[in-house]
Write an enzyme that holds these catalytic residues in place. Structure first.
Site, PDB file in Angstrom:
ATOM      1  N   ALA A   1       1.247  14.170 -35.420  1.00  9.30           N
ATOM      2  CA  ALA A   1       2.071  14.755 -34.364  1.00  9.30           C
ATOM      3  C   ALA A   1       2.024  16.289 -34.419  1.00  9.30           C
ATOM      4  O   ALA A   1       2.155  16.956 -33.395  1.00  9.30           O
ATOM      5  CB  ALA A   1       3.498  14.239 -34.472  1.00  9.30           C
TER       6      ALA A   1
ATOM      7  N   GLY B   1       0.807  -1.221   0.000  1.00  6.19           N
ATOM      8  CA  GLY B   1       0.000   0.000   0.000  1.00  6.19           C
ATOM      9  C   GLY B   1       0.840   1.271   0.000  1.00  6.19           C
ATOM     10  O   GLY B   1       0.390   2.319  -0.467  1.00  6.19           O
TER      11      GLY B   1
HETATM   12  C1  HXC Z   1       4.142  -5.265   9.954  1.00  2.57           C
HETATM   13  C2  HXC Z   1       6.278  -5.004   9.149  1.00  2.57           C
HETATM   14  C3  HXC Z   1       5.778  -4.840   7.848  1.00  2.57           C
HETATM   15  C4  HXC Z   1       4.367  -4.891   7.645  1.00  2.57           C
HETATM   16  C5  HXC Z   1       7.908  -4.675   7.772  1.00  2.57           C
HETATM   17  N1  HXC Z   1       7.610  -4.903   9.048  1.00  2.57           N
HETATM   18  N2  HXC Z   1       6.813  -4.625   7.005  1.00  2.57           N
HETATM   19  N3  HXC Z   1       5.468  -5.208  10.195  1.00  2.57           N
HETATM   20  N4  HXC Z   1       3.604  -5.107   8.732  1.00  2.57           N
HETATM   21  N5  HXC Z   1       3.814  -4.719   6.446  1.00  2.57           N
HETATM   22  C6  HXC Z   1       8.518  -5.023  10.177  1.00  2.57           C
HETATM   23  C7  HXC Z   1       9.390  -6.256  10.072  1.00  2.57           C
HETATM   24  O1  HXC Z   1       8.702  -7.369  10.608  1.00  2.57           O
HETATM   25  C8  HXC Z   1      10.580  -5.868  10.909  1.00  2.57           C
HETATM   26  O2  HXC Z   1      10.273  -6.013  12.264  1.00  2.57           O
HETATM   27  C9  HXC Z   1      10.701  -4.382  10.655  1.00  2.57           C
HETATM   28  O3  HXC Z   1       9.448  -3.966  10.130  1.00  2.57           O
HETATM   29  C10 HXC Z   1      11.770  -4.074   9.624  1.00  2.57           C
HETATM   30  O4  HXC Z   1      11.560  -4.893   8.492  1.00  2.57           O
HETATM   31  P1  HXC Z   1      12.727  -5.736   7.784  1.00  2.57           P
HETATM   32  O5  HXC Z   1      12.062  -6.739   6.926  1.00  2.57           O
HETATM   33  O6  HXC Z   1      13.706  -6.212   8.783  1.00  2.57           O
HETATM   34  O7  HXC Z   1      13.432  -4.591   6.934  1.00  2.57           O
HETATM   35  P2  HXC Z   1      14.088  -4.678   5.489  1.00  2.57           P
HETATM   36  O8  HXC Z   1      14.943  -5.894   5.395  1.00  2.57           O
HETATM   37  O9  HXC Z   1      14.735  -3.363   5.260  1.00  2.57           O
HETATM   38  O10 HXC Z   1      12.886  -4.869   4.457  1.00  2.57           O
HETATM   39  C11 HXC Z   1      11.904  -3.866   4.316  1.00  2.57           C
HETATM   40  C12 HXC Z   1      10.698  -4.388   3.514  1.00  2.57           C
HETATM   41  C13 HXC Z   1      10.241  -5.743   4.175  1.00  2.57           C
HETATM   42  C14 HXC Z   1      11.112  -4.631   2.072  1.00  2.57           C
HETATM   43  C15 HXC Z   1       9.634  -3.326   3.528  1.00  2.57           C
HETATM   44  O11 HXC Z   1      10.040  -5.525   5.561  1.00  2.57           O
HETATM   45  C16 HXC Z   1       8.970  -6.257   3.601  1.00  2.57           C
HETATM   46  O12 HXC Z   1       8.971  -6.873   2.520  1.00  2.57           O
HETATM   47  N6  HXC Z   1       7.865  -6.073   4.311  1.00  2.57           N
HETATM   48  C17 HXC Z   1       6.579  -6.587   3.924  1.00  2.57           C
HETATM   49  C18 HXC Z   1       6.108  -5.855   2.742  1.00  2.57           C
HETATM   50  C19 HXC Z   1       4.754  -6.249   2.288  1.00  2.57           C
HETATM   51  O13 HXC Z   1       4.526  -7.355   1.780  1.00  2.57           O
HETATM   52  N7  HXC Z   1       3.828  -5.350   2.507  1.00  2.57           N
HETATM   53  C20 HXC Z   1       2.570  -5.522   1.948  1.00  2.57           C
HETATM   54  C21 HXC Z   1       1.546  -5.506   2.941  1.00  2.57           C
HETATM   55  S1  HXC Z   1       0.035  -5.640   2.050  1.00  2.57           S
HETATM   56  P3  HXC Z   1      11.288  -6.706  13.290  1.00  2.57           P
HETATM   57  O14 HXC Z   1      10.682  -6.457  14.626  1.00  2.57           O
HETATM   58  O15 HXC Z   1      11.364  -8.129  12.912  1.00  2.57           O
HETATM   59  O16 HXC Z   1      12.593  -6.004  13.069  1.00  2.57           O
HETATM   60  C22 HXC Z   1      -0.380  -4.061   1.626  1.00  2.57           C
HETATM   61  C23 HXC Z   1      -1.712  -3.991   0.959  1.00  2.57           C
HETATM   62  C24 HXC Z   1      -2.238  -2.606   0.865  1.00  2.57           C
HETATM   63  O17 HXC Z   1       0.297  -3.147   1.862  1.00  2.57           O
HETATM   64  C25 HXC Z   1      -3.173  -2.552  -0.283  1.00  2.57           C
HETATM   65  C26 HXC Z   1      -3.516  -1.185  -0.703  1.00  2.57           C
HETATM   66  C27 HXC Z   1      -4.001  -1.116  -2.140  1.00  2.57           C
END
Ligand code: HXC
Length: 511
Positions: free
Chosen positions: A402, A168
């Site tokens: 164009a 999102g």
């Molecule tokens: C809860 C989250 C989170 C999330 C990251 N964290 N994303 N917690 N919800 N969506 C937390 C991790 O668990 C971690 O906590 C801390 O944040 C840091 O993340 P890391 O993974 O260690 O950091 P990094 O390696 O830099 O990677 C960053 C990242 C990755 C690429 C953003 O975290 C990631 O892929 N996150 C998930 C992304 C994702 O799939 N989001 C989509 C959600 S669905 P700890 O405590 O372990 O350090 C969505 C739908 C919306 O968004 C729709 C709207 C149209």
């Protein structure tokens, strides 16, 4: 009065997700959410709101993971003495992920900015929807998106991407007017792991959605910057061309560049051979105030150039074909790029200036199957509906559809000029002669010689600006060196232009 609890809360709030996580952030060359706000705003002007908001989720152990501010810093301040509202994601708090309390904070400042009629700047670094909060997070995003859309064309919205943004967290920036990405940032809807599972592709985050990818290939981003400080510099420059809302005019920056300045070098800037390229950016810079030109989407669809400049202190949005790339033809991406830019300028009362040197649309199955008809139509739609003052200079070629599309008189441009060597016709001489004199050429004893003779005749008759100017389709043929003076005089004549459109809900641009 005991202030110690407030003081303690303030200290705790400033630590975001904790000292260690802030250190990790710095080690990656990134600033914290608070530090970013401090470099964004003029010193001492940032006023935060909602510092003590927390989420109310108690699933998955979240009751023990409460952080004051809930992972986003919000508030207002001054940028070059203009009021701005902003939010800044705090990656140290649950990865900057968005829950309903976080979203409500962002919505609050969006509503405040709307009431004041001032820009909203988002500093983004977020893992997207906070997974633990389930549908509340999705609801929060949709509330933000709805506001992004409602405010589109009302107040400028600009996104700064300073770290990873996923799910999102990429859609709100995509709706905003400009996306500025630091070199180490990335944006994707689904990350490399999901991509691997679903499509078997092995890509890194950078390959999938790095700043270069979005500036060169996808067209999602508008500016690529080295680091966060440069990001703020570009943002400030960008804001200087833009009014605070759609009811205001852009700020006028008085400068010392003589409005009557001639540049003789323009007389020889075009090569003798009409098929040879030249540097369109240099041409633009020789005409506008002080040679200043802020190019937008510099690395994507480079066959068209778009960006901001000033003429006698007034902001103008420049759209120019770029003969150095694909001879300056219009194709799918260049039409999309120019369309969005034209619409932005029209939303915010920024006059449009087109420099035309276009041999036509790019032929081929790639383009036809990709929908060049639909994409090309967008650009002529955008110019046609623009009610801002509109100027055009045909510097060399303006062929076929164009010619029409590139801010022609027929689409409603106000002043249309051409340089003396301009070629305006349905198609280029060789192509045209192959069609209309097909039989004469085939039946000739020396077909190539015949084709060349006919092409020369065609060029003299049609490929010049004098046919168009004799019909009033151009307002004048001007010397290259006097272009600046003539454009400034024309802009002065139409600056107060007001044009009404029929009442309707909205048009239906072929997106
Ligand atoms: C809860 C989250 C989170 C999330 C990251 N964290 N994303 N917690 N919800 N969506 C937390 C991790 O668990 C971690 O906590 C801390 O944040 C840091 O993340 P890391 O993974 O260690 O950091 P990094 O390696 O830099 O990677 C960053 C990242 C990755 C690429 C953003 O975290 C990631 O892929 N996150 C998930 C992304 C994702 O799939 N989001 C989509 C959600 S669905 P700890 O405590 O372990 O350090 C969505 C739908 C919306 O968004 C729709 C709207 C149209």
């Amino acid at each position: 009065m005991d202030l110690s609890e407030l003081e303690q809360k303030r200290i705790q709030h400033l630590l975001g997700g904790g000292k260690q996580r802030q250190e990790e952030q710095r080690k990656k060359g990134k600033l914290t959410a608070f530090e970013r706000m401090n470099i964004l705003f003029d010193p001492g002007t940032f006023v935060e709101i909602d510092p003590f908001v927390t989420h109310e989720c108690s699933d998955f152990g979240m009751e023990n993971k409460k952080f004051l501010g809930d992972g986003v810093v919000t508030g207002h301040g001054m940028v070059d003495d203009r009021l701005i509202y902003a939010f800044s994601h705090d990656f140290t708090v649950l990865g900057g992920s968005l829950g309903i309390a976080f979203a409500t904070k962002v919505c609050k400042i969006m509503d405040l900015a709307a009431r004041q009629g001032v820009p909203i700047i988002g500093i983004n670094e977020s893992g997207g929807a906070r997974i633990q909060e389930g549908v509340d997070s999705l609801a929060g995003y949709a509330e933000i998106f709805r506001r992004n859309v409602k405010l589109s064309g009302v107040v400028p919205q600009i996104s700064l991407i300073m770290g990873p943004c996923a799910g999102g967290a990429v859609y709100s920036p995509a709706i905003t007017d400009f996306v500025i990405m630091t070199k180490s940032a990335y944006m994707f809807v689904t990350g490399p792991e999901v991509v691997r599972e679903v499509t078997n592709e092995n890509v890194t985050s950078d390959e999938l959605g790095g700043a270069q990818v979005h500036n060169e290939r996808s067209g999602v981003a508008h500016f690529l910057v080295e680091d966060e400080h440069e990001c703020i510099k570009v943002l400030r420059n960008l804001l200087s061309f833009i009014p605070s809302n759609n009811l205001e005019s852009p700020p006028r920056i008085v400068n010392k560049d003589d409005p009557k300045r001639h540049d003789e070098k323009l007389n020889s800037i075009l090569p003798q051979n009409p098929n040879q390229s030249y540097d369109m950016e240099t041409l633009i810079r020789k005409i506008v105030d002080n040679g200043d030109f802020l190019e937008v989407q510099k690395y994507w669809a480079r066959n068209i150039i778009v960006g901001f400049s000033r003429l006698d202190g007034n902001s103008v949005g420049v759209v120019a074909n770029n003969p150095e790339i694909l001879a300056g033809v219009l194709d799918i991406d260049s039409c999309d790029k120019a369309t969005r830019f034209v619409r932005f300028c029209d939303c915010f009362n920024i006059p449009l200036l087109a420099f035309v040197d276009v041999p036509g649309f790019l032929p081929g199955t790639n383009q036809e199957w990709g929908g060049i008809i639909r994409h090309g139509a967008k650009l002529l739609y955008a110019f046609s509906e623009a009610t801002v003052p509109r100027l055009t200079v045909i510097v060399r070629k303006a062929y076929g559809g164009a010619y029409d599309v590139m801010n022609s008189k027929h689409l409603g441009a106000d002043y249309n000029y051409a340089w003396p060597g301009a070629e305006i016709a349905v198609m280029g001489p060789e192509g045209a002669c192959s069609i209309i004199f097909k039989h004469d050429i085939v039946e000739s004893k020396a077909p190539e010689k015949k084709r060349a003779e006919l092409a020369e005749m065609y060029r003299k008759k049609f490929a010049n600006p004098y046919v168009a100017v004799s019909k009033g389709y151009l307002d004048d043929v001007i010397e290259p060196e006097e272009t600046r003076e003539r454009l400034i005089a024309a802009l002065k004549a139409i600056y107060r232009k007001r044009e009404e459109r029929p009442r309707r809900k909205h048009g239906n641009i072929p997106v």
